[in-house]
Write an enzyme that holds these catalytic residues in place. Structure first.
Site, PDB file in Angstrom:
ATOM      1  N   CYS A 162      -2.274   9.497   2.323  1.00 55.06           N
ATOM      2  CA  CYS A 162      -1.979   8.820   1.053  1.00 55.06           C
ATOM      3  C   CYS A 162      -3.096   9.056   0.049  1.00 55.06           C
ATOM      4  O   CYS A 162      -2.851   9.199  -1.133  1.00 55.06           O
ATOM      5  CB  CYS A 162      -1.739   7.329   1.281  1.00 55.06           C
ATOM      6  SG  CYS A 162      -3.081   6.491   2.132  1.00 55.06           S
ATOM      7  N   GLU A 198       0.882  -1.173   0.000  1.00 58.53           N
ATOM      8  CA  GLU A 198       0.000   0.000   0.000  1.00 58.53           C
ATOM      9  C   GLU A 198       0.913   1.214   0.000  1.00 58.53           C
ATOM     10  O   GLU A 198       1.446   1.590   1.043  1.00 58.53           O
ATOM     11  CB  GLU A 198      -0.890   0.003   1.262  1.00 58.53           C
ATOM     12  CG  GLU A 198      -1.851  -1.150   1.369  1.00 58.53           C
ATOM     13  CD  GLU A 198      -2.969  -1.085   0.346  1.00 58.53           C
ATOM     14  OE1 GLU A 198      -3.172  -0.018  -0.271  1.00 58.53           O
ATOM     15  OE2 GLU A 198      -3.621  -2.115   0.137  1.00 58.53           O
TER      16      GLU A 198
HETATM   17  P1  NDP Z   1       8.271   4.907   4.573  1.00 54.60           P
HETATM   18  O1  NDP Z   1       8.263   4.175   3.305  1.00 54.60           O
HETATM   19  O2  NDP Z   1       9.417   5.815   4.851  1.00 54.60           O
HETATM   20  O3  NDP Z   1       8.200   3.891   5.819  1.00 54.60           O
HETATM   21  C1  NDP Z   1       7.151   2.954   5.961  1.00 54.60           C
HETATM   22  C2  NDP Z   1       7.589   1.896   6.950  1.00 54.60           C
HETATM   23  O4  NDP Z   1       8.619   1.102   6.371  1.00 54.60           O
HETATM   24  C3  NDP Z   1       8.160   2.452   8.238  1.00 54.60           C
HETATM   25  O5  NDP Z   1       7.769   1.635   9.317  1.00 54.60           O
HETATM   26  C4  NDP Z   1       9.633   2.369   7.991  1.00 54.60           C
HETATM   27  O6  NDP Z   1      10.373   2.316   9.170  1.00 54.60           O
HETATM   28  C5  NDP Z   1       9.732   1.055   7.273  1.00 54.60           C
HETATM   29  N1  NDP Z   1      10.974   0.885   6.527  1.00 54.60           N
HETATM   30  C6  NDP Z   1      11.888   1.821   6.143  1.00 54.60           C
HETATM   31  N2  NDP Z   1      12.888   1.252   5.436  1.00 54.60           N
HETATM   32  C7  NDP Z   1      12.620  -0.078   5.370  1.00 54.60           C
HETATM   33  C8  NDP Z   1      13.258  -1.193   4.767  1.00 54.60           C
HETATM   34  N3  NDP Z   1      14.376  -1.058   4.062  1.00 54.60           N
HETATM   35  N4  NDP Z   1      12.686  -2.403   4.893  1.00 54.60           N
HETATM   36  C9  NDP Z   1      11.524  -2.560   5.567  1.00 54.60           C
HETATM   37  N5  NDP Z   1      10.868  -1.534   6.166  1.00 54.60           N
HETATM   38  C10 NDP Z   1      11.401  -0.300   6.073  1.00 54.60           C
HETATM   39  O7  NDP Z   1       6.888   5.661   4.617  1.00 54.60           O
HETATM   40  P2  NDP Z   1       6.413   6.733   5.661  1.00 54.60           P
HETATM   41  O8  NDP Z   1       6.457   6.146   7.030  1.00 54.60           O
HETATM   42  O9  NDP Z   1       7.158   7.998   5.399  1.00 54.60           O
HETATM   43  O10 NDP Z   1       4.871   6.911   5.269  1.00 54.60           O
HETATM   44  C11 NDP Z   1       4.441   7.800   4.290  1.00 54.60           C
HETATM   45  C12 NDP Z   1       4.140   7.093   2.997  1.00 54.60           C
HETATM   46  O11 NDP Z   1       3.147   6.090   3.242  1.00 54.60           O
HETATM   47  C13 NDP Z   1       3.530   7.993   1.951  1.00 54.60           C
HETATM   48  O12 NDP Z   1       4.117   7.735   0.695  1.00 54.60           O
HETATM   49  C14 NDP Z   1       2.068   7.588   1.938  1.00 54.60           C
HETATM   50  O13 NDP Z   1       1.426   7.860   0.726  1.00 54.60           O
HETATM   51  C15 NDP Z   1       2.158   6.141   2.238  1.00 54.60           C
HETATM   52  N6  NDP Z   1       0.875   5.640   2.734  1.00 54.60           N
HETATM   53  C16 NDP Z   1       0.154   4.786   1.953  1.00 54.60           C
HETATM   54  C17 NDP Z   1      -1.077   4.342   2.379  1.00 54.60           C
HETATM   55  C18 NDP Z   1      -1.864   3.364   1.576  1.00 54.60           C
HETATM   56  O14 NDP Z   1      -2.669   2.658   2.155  1.00 54.60           O
HETATM   57  N7  NDP Z   1      -1.693   3.253   0.264  1.00 54.60           N
HETATM   58  C19 NDP Z   1      -1.645   4.776   3.667  1.00 54.60           C
HETATM   59  C20 NDP Z   1      -0.797   5.631   4.399  1.00 54.60           C
HETATM   60  C21 NDP Z   1       0.426   6.046   3.933  1.00 54.60           C
HETATM   61  P3  NDP Z   1      11.002   3.678   9.774  1.00 54.60           P
HETATM   62  O15 NDP Z   1       9.893   4.672   9.889  1.00 54.60           O
HETATM   63  O16 NDP Z   1      11.479   3.206  11.071  1.00 54.60           O
HETATM   64  O17 NDP Z   1      12.062   4.112   8.796  1.00 54.60           O
END
Ligand code: NDP
Length: 488
Positions: free
Chosen positions: A271, A237
């Protein structure tokens, strides 16, 4: 488990920079320990059956309601969003939790299917088997609502979960786990690991049976690559660049209200938020006037009266600043607000007439900005809305052509004459295409995402046995006759 971990990180409040709490950075060994614990617990959770899990999830739901104000305070402290926005996301999450728990049986139970004309001697049935342990990786923007779309549906389908909340919202993640346990949820069924990106990456490689990821497109690709090593299936997502279309016969007040809420609520960190509007030239000027008037009423701040909070993730401010600058460089005009300065409390910005090549039109901004552009026809509006790599959701305001235009938008969800309504309907699936990812949470599709189909046939009596080396030409002739009669 925490005893194994030495490194820690602080969850800081965007409201005042204070430390909300300090959490362990779980490494690969810690994650493996959590996954092993979840795997042991998954057996009993699965054998509880739909009714038992429904009771356990109802108890969890009641616990969240009983401690609502506490959860609102934690969400506000970690994200900086206004208490009203925190309350709203929790309400919607509770609705999903209730729906998943009460509909899992109907969607996933064993059912008989017609065996077909050649297999009339078989009884055929189909069921959905939980994967086992689901790794859930969540973002920070809606730290209750968004992971709940995976947690509730995965649990209701009979899986244990290991949840890695964003490093910006670990207190919300652990709060949800503590609530589940406080409500009598069995130990190990809902595990939480905390840390930075590396902890999420370790979860992808920890032998979970499926990963449900919500976050940015770039991280989604990294998650998918990590999962590919072990052929672990994933739901992605990811982000969006959703457009709202305003037709010449639209209710302009309603459209303006929806555009403003869709763009600026949660400081634009949504999002499925509205980042672009394409308005028909016959109503464009009046529509912009109404949006401008409503945008000018809004104020971002850290005080309780502010309708918009600060950016949860400070570096997101740089993306917003770059997109506004790029919009101005591509012919855009600032209709409300000024180019945002430093800091992470950004005031709402309304841009008009921005070139379609600008990053403000093509890339996810994830901040309190809105671009409104003029189109000569709704055909042009659809073409422009569809001309980005993302395909999450959209919105159409039209009295006569709502359904027709909605059907032509690329993406998983569309709201006609409102915004974001689909996310609040638990029976509807949620997810996108293209750079917005694949797979579905919510609804029956969301439940099935966390279980795999199992087909069973049981032979009731021998008849036209096809699967034998001793099959005779006579049997083949009969089968051919049947097929010719039915399908020739
Ligand atoms: P990120 O992609 O930065 O992070 C998402 C999660 O992935 C966090 O828990 C992060 O941990 C973790 N993560 C980071 N690097 C890795 C890795 N290499 N391997 C596995 N996990 C990892 O997104 P954001 O937290 O900044 O969220 C915002 C984004 O989410 C926007 O693009 C938004 O559009 C999207 N979004 C999509 C939705 C949907 O349903 N389609 C709903 C809500 C948001 P950490 O934070 O600790 O780095």
């Amino acid at each position: 488990m925490d005893a194994m971990t030495t490194a820690t990180f602080d969850s800081l409040s965007p409201l005042d920079g204070t430390v909300v709490r300090t959490f362990p950075v779980h490494d690969a060994d810690d994650v493996a320990t959590s996954v092993a614990r979840a795997r042991r617990a998954a057996r009993d959770w699965r054998s509880l059956g739909f009714a038992g899990r429904r009771r356990a999830l109802a108890a969890w739901r009641r616990d969240i309601v009983a401690h609502l104000d506490d959860l609102i305070a934690v969400v506000r402290a970690e994200t900086g969003k206004p208490a009203g926005d925190a309350r709203l996301e929790i309400m919607l999450a509770l609705d999903h939790l209730a729906w998943a728990a009460s509909h899992a049986r109907r969607v996933l139970r064993w059912r008989a299917v017609f065996p077909g004309p050649l297999m009339l001697n078989q009884s055929a049935s189909l069921g959905y088997v939980p994967y086992g342990v689901i790794g859930v990786i969540g973002p920070w923007n809606y730290p209750v609502f968004t992971p709940m779309g995976s947690l509730a549906y995965a649990l209701a389908a009979g899986n244990a979960v290991v949840f890695k909340p964003s490093e910006y919202t670990p207190a919300v993640g652990t709060w949800l786990r503590d609530s589940f346990v406080r409500a009598g949820g069995p130990a190990g069924v809902f595990e939480v690991v905390t840390g930075l990106g590396a902890t999420g990456a370790a979860l992808c490689r920890a032998g979970v049976d499926k990963v449900a990821f919500t976050g940015s497109t770039a991280t989604g690709k990294a998650v998918m690559a990590a999962c590919a090593e072990s052929l672990t299936p994933v739901v992605i997502e990811a982000g969006g660049k959703d457009a709202l279309l305003v037709d010449e016969d639209a209710d302009l007040d309603a459209a303006a209200e929806a555009a403003v809420w869709g763009a600026y609520s949660n400081a634009g960190q949504t999002c499925i938020g509205i980042e672009r509007v394409y308005a028909h030239t016959r109503v464009y000027d009046r529509f912009v006037e109404k949006v401008a008037e409503r945008t000018a009423e809004l104020r971002a701040g850290v005080d309780d009266a502010a309708r918009l909070g600060p950016m949860t993730m400070p570096r997101q401010g740089d993306v917003v600043r770059a997109h506004v600058a790029d919009a101005l460089a591509h012919g855009g005009t600032l209709r409300v607000g000024t180019a945002p300065g430093g800091g992470s409390t950004l005031q709402p910005v309304l841009l008009v007439g921005v070139g379609e090549e600008s990053t403000a039109v093509r890339e996810e901004t994830f901040g309190p900005t809105l671009v409104v552009n003029r189109v000569a026809s709704m055909e042009e509006a659809v073409d422009r809305a569809n001309a980005v790599r993302y395909g999450l959701s959209g919105s159409v305001f039209s009295r006569r052509r709502g359904r027709e235009l909605a059907a032509r938008l690329r993406g998983g969800m569309v709201a006609i004459n409102s915004v974001i309504a689909f996310a609040a309907v638990p029976a509807l699936p949620f997810g996108g295409v293209g750079d917005s990812g694949f797979g579905r949470i919510h609804g029956a599709d969301g439940l099935r995402e966390f279980a795999y189909a199992r087909a069973i046939t049981r032979q009731r009596f021998p008849l036209l046995t096809l699967t034998t080396m001793r099959r005779t030409p006579g049997v083949d002739r009969i089968v051919e006759r049947i097929i010719r009669a039915l399908y020739g």
